[in-house]
Design a protein around this motif. Sequence first.
Motif, mmCIF file in Angstrom:
data_model
loop_
_atom_site.group_PDB
_atom_site.id
_atom_site.type_symbol
_atom_site.label_atom_id
_atom_site.label_comp_id
_atom_site.label_asym_id
_atom_site.label_seq_id
_atom_site.Cartn_x
_atom_site.Cartn_y
_atom_site.Cartn_z
ATOM 1 N N THR A 138 -6.529 14.449 -5.453
ATOM 2 C CA THR A 138 -5.287 13.769 -5.084
ATOM 3 C C THR A 138 -5.093 12.478 -5.857
ATOM 4 O OG1 THR A 138 -5.537 14.675 -2.847
ATOM 5 C CG2 THR A 138 -3.942 12.898 -3.147
ATOM 6 N N ALA A 139 -6.161 11.707 -6.009
ATOM 7 C CA ALA A 139 -6.092 10.423 -6.714
ATOM 8 C C ALA A 139 -7.277 10.320 -7.658
ATOM 9 C CB ALA A 139 -6.082 9.262 -5.723
ATOM 10 N N PRO A 140 -7.117 10.714 -8.910
ATOM 11 C CA PRO A 140 -8.238 10.657 -9.847
ATOM 12 C C PRO A 140 -8.627 9.250 -10.272
ATOM 13 C CG PRO A 140 -6.261 11.404 -10.961
ATOM 14 C CD PRO A 140 -5.917 11.328 -9.513
ATOM 15 N N ILE A 141 -7.768 8.261 -9.999
ATOM 16 C CA ILE A 141 -8.046 6.878 -10.396
ATOM 17 C C ILE A 141 -7.996 5.989 -9.160
ATOM 18 C CG2 ILE A 141 -7.258 4.907 -11.777
ATOM 19 C CD1 ILE A 141 -6.149 6.839 -13.803
ATOM 20 N N VAL A 142 -8.968 5.092 -9.052
ATOM 21 C CA VAL A 142 -9.045 4.119 -7.965
ATOM 22 C C VAL A 142 -9.042 2.727 -8.587
ATOM 23 C CG1 VAL A 142 -10.421 3.264 -6.021
ATOM 24 C CG2 VAL A 142 -10.362 5.717 -6.533
ATOM 25 N N VAL A 143 -8.218 1.839 -8.035
ATOM 26 C CA VAL A 143 -8.191 0.452 -8.496
ATOM 27 C C VAL A 143 -8.511 -0.458 -7.314
ATOM 28 C CG1 VAL A 143 -6.577 0.869 -10.379
ATOM 29 C CG2 VAL A 143 -5.709 0.268 -8.109
ATOM 30 N N SER A 144 -9.190 -1.549 -7.606
ATOM 31 C CA SER A 144 -9.608 -2.472 -6.556
ATOM 32 C C SER A 144 -9.576 -3.896 -7.081
ATOM 33 C CB SER A 144 -11.026 -2.123 -6.077
ATOM 34 O OG SER A 144 -11.534 -3.118 -5.204
ATOM 35 N N ASN A 145 -9.369 -4.835 -6.169
ATOM 36 C CA ASN A 145 -9.527 -6.230 -6.542
ATOM 37 C C ASN A 145 -11.015 -6.528 -6.744
ATOM 38 O OD1 ASN A 145 -9.822 -5.880 -3.671
ATOM 39 N ND2 ASN A 145 -9.825 -8.115 -3.452
ATOM 40 N N HIS A 146 -11.278 -7.552 -7.518
ATOM 41 C CA HIS A 146 -12.657 -7.862 -7.920
ATOM 42 C C HIS A 146 -12.982 -9.279 -7.458
ATOM 43 C CE1 HIS A 146 -16.372 -7.317 -9.766
ATOM 44 N NE2 HIS A 146 -16.071 -7.370 -11.041
ATOM 45 N N PRO A 212 -16.125 12.555 -11.903
ATOM 46 C CA PRO A 212 -15.752 11.889 -10.647
ATOM 47 C C PRO A 212 -14.522 11.008 -10.845
ATOM 48 C CG PRO A 212 -17.648 10.800 -11.613
ATOM 49 C CD PRO A 212 -17.382 12.017 -12.459
ATOM 50 N N GLN A 213 -14.078 10.385 -9.776
ATOM 51 C CA GLN A 213 -12.956 9.455 -9.877
ATOM 52 C C GLN A 213 -13.295 8.303 -10.822
ATOM 53 O OE1 GLN A 213 -12.662 8.947 -5.502
ATOM 54 N NE2 GLN A 213 -10.471 9.302 -5.752
ATOM 55 N N VAL A 214 -12.275 7.760 -11.424
ATOM 56 C CA VAL A 214 -12.432 6.624 -12.331
ATOM 57 C C VAL A 214 -12.063 5.357 -11.567
ATOM 58 C CG1 VAL A 214 -11.745 5.582 -14.517
ATOM 59 C CG2 VAL A 214 -11.891 8.078 -14.313
ATOM 60 N N LEU A 215 -12.987 4.407 -11.536
ATOM 61 C CA LEU A 215 -12.775 3.143 -10.824
ATOM 62 C C LEU A 215 -12.524 2.026 -11.816
ATOM 63 C CD1 LEU A 215 -12.911 1.264 -8.292
ATOM 64 C CD2 LEU A 215 -15.389 1.136 -8.692
ATOM 65 N N LEU A 216 -11.457 1.278 -11.576
ATOM 66 C CA LEU A 216 -11.145 0.125 -12.418
ATOM 67 C C LEU A 216 -10.864 -1.093 -11.551
ATOM 68 C CD1 LEU A 216 -9.415 2.777 -13.787
ATOM 69 C CD2 LEU A 216 -9.292 1.084 -15.614
ATOM 70 N N PHE A 217 -11.186 -2.257 -12.109
ATOM 71 C CA PHE A 217 -10.785 -3.543 -11.534
ATOM 72 C C PHE A 217 -9.715 -4.099 -12.467
ATOM 73 C CE2 PHE A 217 -15.305 -2.986 -10.432
ATOM 74 C CZ PHE A 217 -15.195 -2.939 -9.045
ATOM 75 N N PRO A 218 -8.441 -3.817 -12.188
ATOM 76 C CA PRO A 218 -7.387 -4.121 -13.169
ATOM 77 C C PRO A 218 -7.184 -5.607 -13.433
ATOM 78 C CG PRO A 218 -6.446 -3.383 -11.079
ATOM 79 C CD PRO A 218 -7.914 -3.158 -10.976
ATOM 80 N N GLN A 243 -5.132 5.338 -6.154
ATOM 81 C CA GLN A 243 -5.328 4.803 -4.805
ATOM 82 C C GLN A 243 -5.798 3.347 -4.906
ATOM 83 O OE1 GLN A 243 -8.347 6.499 -2.161
ATOM 84 N NE2 GLN A 243 -7.072 5.915 -0.398
ATOM 85 N N PRO A 244 -5.008 2.395 -4.422
ATOM 86 C CA PRO A 244 -5.464 1.001 -4.410
ATOM 87 C C PRO A 244 -6.437 0.756 -3.258
ATOM 88 C CG PRO A 244 -3.053 1.187 -4.382
ATOM 89 C CD PRO A 244 -3.610 2.520 -4.028
ATOM 90 N N ILE A 280 -13.313 -3.158 3.698
ATOM 91 C CA ILE A 280 -12.764 -2.286 2.665
ATOM 92 C C ILE A 280 -11.547 -1.578 3.244
ATOM 93 C CG2 ILE A 280 -13.255 -0.464 1.010
ATOM 94 C CD1 ILE A 280 -15.058 -2.893 0.696
ATOM 95 N N GLU A 281 -10.378 -1.787 2.626
ATOM 96 C CA GLU A 281 -9.157 -1.126 3.090
ATOM 97 C C GLU A 281 -8.623 -0.218 1.992
ATOM 98 O OE1 GLU A 281 -4.692 -2.063 4.909
ATOM 99 O OE2 GLU A 281 -6.037 -3.713 4.347
ATOM 100 N N TYR A 282 -8.510 1.070 2.322
ATOM 101 C CA TYR A 282 -7.945 2.053 1.405
ATOM 102 C C TYR A 282 -6.445 2.156 1.654
ATOM 103 C CZ TYR A 282 -12.786 3.454 0.541
ATOM 104 O OH TYR A 282 -14.135 3.464 0.205
#
Length: 315
Positions: A138-146, A212-218, A243-244, A280-282
């Motif tokens: 559903t969401a191959p990319i995940v972004v998160s604050n760092h 696996p999903q790709v995780l980035l800290f944009p 998914q943020p 942690i909030e998805y």
Amino acid sequence: MTGDCLRAPLLESEQRHASDEAEVVVNINGFHRPLIQSFSNHSKQVKGTEDQNPFDEIGAGSFSIPPQSTIDPFRNNTPNIEGLYEWLKILGWKDKQNPMPRWRCRIMCITRMCSRCILFSFGYHWIKRIGRPAPRETAPIVVSNHVSYIEPIFFFYELSPTIVSSESHDAMPFVGTIIRAMQVIYVNRFSASSRTHAVSEIKRKASCDDFPQVLLFPEGTTTNGRVLIAFQLGAFIPGYPIQPVVVRYPHVHFDQSWGNISLAKSMFRMFTQFHNFVEIEYLPIISPLQNQKDNAAHFAERDGDGSRSHWAIID
């Protein structure tokens, strides 16, 4: 008391030896000839006393010199790496082009549990979660604050994603080892070719379900977690659903953000806490609009309903 009662045996022995010595004869007429020295009498006496205790005169007993030891106190006795067992223990997966095989992924589950033990030792005894992570399909990319160096450890335990990270993080304790195990995509923000290569790798791995999903800290760096700064567009250029995730560190005494504080001081304050809080909030998945799929800047600002993102202020 007479003078005869005061005797120095060692002194008298040296005086006798001196009286028996022959004089040194130096030939000054022919200086090219070798000097003639004769200590024959003294040499014989010394040779005869080699096997005697030199401290008999003062009443000291005999002694013996201990033999030399062949043990090196600074030598490490770890043997060389030999045999199948030793090689299996250190077997690593260094192929960054192909996904890990299934047997390797199963072994990584053990490493993921070790990362949770690391978080527990850092004082994160329980972790509050809001929402649920979306599946990779559903969401191959995940972004998160760092905010801190804790996020890579947590996401490795929670999602086991492929992470995009700065090259400088490779040498960090704990974190460097973990991101290498996540088949990291290194990027140098100051190199245009490195950024282009990173975007290409993000798109390639996000498009393949075997990865696996790709995780980035944009944001590209750590902040204090109260607001978001301008995003790098690498996560949004491929145009896949994202998914943020919002990471918060509620605190009273110790701000856990990694800002103008050294790593040593941050870890010391962290270890001296009874408990460290993290939330942690998805957030809902954000998909690009069909007519704006190529506009990465607009995609980075969008919310799930198509309006401007409301998570720019996350505290």
